[in-house]
Design an enzyme around this catalytic site. Structure first.
Site, PDB file in Angstrom:
ATOM      1  N   ASP A   8       0.733  -1.342  -0.012  1.00 18.26           N
ATOM      2  CA  ASP A   8      -0.102  -0.158  -0.013  1.00 18.26           C
ATOM      3  C   ASP A   8       0.886   1.226   0.002  1.00 18.26           C
ATOM      4  O   ASP A   8       1.978   1.203   0.210  1.00 18.26           O
ATOM      5  CB  ASP A   8      -0.772  -0.066   1.220  1.00 18.26           C
ATOM      6  CG  ASP A   8      -1.762   1.188   1.314  1.00 18.26           C
ATOM      7  OD1 ASP A   8      -2.520   1.489   0.441  1.00 18.26           O
ATOM      8  OD2 ASP A   8      -1.780   1.781   2.551  1.00 18.26           O
ATOM      9  N   ASP A  10      -0.232   5.278   0.923  1.00 16.63           N
ATOM     10  CA  ASP A  10      -0.319   6.087   2.236  1.00 16.63           C
ATOM     11  C   ASP A  10      -0.689   5.438   3.339  1.00 16.63           C
ATOM     12  O   ASP A  10      -1.342   4.716   3.508  1.00 16.63           O
ATOM     13  CB  ASP A  10      -1.549   7.121   1.432  1.00 16.63           C
ATOM     14  CG  ASP A  10      -1.410   7.695   0.429  1.00 16.63           C
ATOM     15  OD1 ASP A  10      -0.800   8.651   0.403  1.00 16.63           O
ATOM     16  OD2 ASP A  10      -2.084   7.391  -0.435  1.00 16.63           O
ATOM     17  N   ASP A 170      -1.577  -0.735   5.877  1.00 12.91           N
ATOM     18  CA  ASP A 170      -1.890  -0.254   7.413  1.00 12.91           C
ATOM     19  C   ASP A 170      -3.276  -0.466   7.592  1.00 12.91           C
ATOM     20  O   ASP A 170      -3.608  -0.151   8.777  1.00 12.91           O
ATOM     21  CB  ASP A 170      -1.471   1.192   7.202  1.00 12.91           C
ATOM     22  CG  ASP A 170      -2.146   1.991   6.489  1.00 12.91           C
ATOM     23  OD1 ASP A 170      -2.501   1.605   5.008  1.00 12.91           O
ATOM     24  OD2 ASP A 170      -2.764   3.010   6.885  1.00 12.91           O
TER      25      ASP A 170
END
Length: 228
Positions: A8, A10, A170
């Site tokens: 991922d 951001d 995240d």
């Protein structure tokens, strides 16, 4: 052996909230709407720019018709495009780990719900594009995260289909996408998880990006991972 990595963007590799929030609030201010406090911007990130702007407008009490939503999204993207990485930071340890991984020749890719063009622009601005065989934003695929097909499409662009890959992210969106793609998943706990990151459906949680090599080693030795 693990021989491909999907990240991922951001909240995993970079903290883009300062620039995302600045662009979003410039759009809201220009439209005469209430702005989002800086400390709350991360609550809007993770599902793509369209969903983020729709939620921001709803928070401001604006249930926008599609025409206005499209206009506000274009305004946000224009502001963001003008300053994609002025205050964005690369998380500690990311560059060292990516350098070491790149030296091994393992293919790496970015699978993100961030708009594709913006993802490329930010990575270029941070001199990070060189690490990735493919970057695939959520606005140019028919099925974005949490759909696992977004992950498989990224692997395809990486020429890494059929490899033993791992998804690193995240958020619940990342974990669900990785699981749906049939991959093991690693969660970073310092990002934008909307809740307790330790409650994410991850094989391993890491508190620092520098813990990633050890987590990959553990995934390569399944007996070293405690059963759930």
């Amino acid at each position: 052996m693990i021989d491909a990595l999907i990240f991922d963007l951001d909240g995993t590799l970079i903290d883009s909230v300062p620039d995302v929030g600045a662009a979003m609030n410039r759009m809201l201010a220009g439209a005469g709407y209430a702005q989002i406090p800086d400390e709350n911007v991360s609550d809007y990130v993770g599902w793509g720019a369209h969903a983020m702007i729709k939620k921001a407008l709803a928070t401001a009490g604006i249930l926008s018709p599609d025409g206005e939503l499209k206009q506000r999204l274009e305004e946000y993207l224009a502001f963001y495009r003008a300053a994609p990485a002025e205050r964005t930071i690369i998380y500690p340890g990311v560059l060292d780990v990516l350098n070491n991984l790149a030296a091994t020749g393992i293919p790496m890719g970015v699978c993100t719900n961030k708009p594709h063009a913006m993802s490329k622009l930010v990575l270029d601005a941070l001199d990070m594009s060189r690490y990735f065989a493919a970057v695939l934003g959520g606005d140019i695929v028919p099925h974005r995260k949490p759909d696992g097909r977004h992950v498989h499409d990224t692997l395809h662009l990486m020429n890494a289909e059929g490899r033993s890959a791992v998804m690193i992210g995240d958020s619940e969106t990342d974990m669900t996408a990785g699981r749906d793609a049939g991959l093991p998943v690693i969660a970073v706990t310092y990002g934008y998880a909307h809740g307790d990151p330790y409650q994410l459906d991850a094989d391993i949680c890491i508190d620092r990006f520098t813990d990633l090599p050890e987590a990959l080693r553990r995934l390569s030795t399944p007996d070293s991972i405690p059963s759930a």
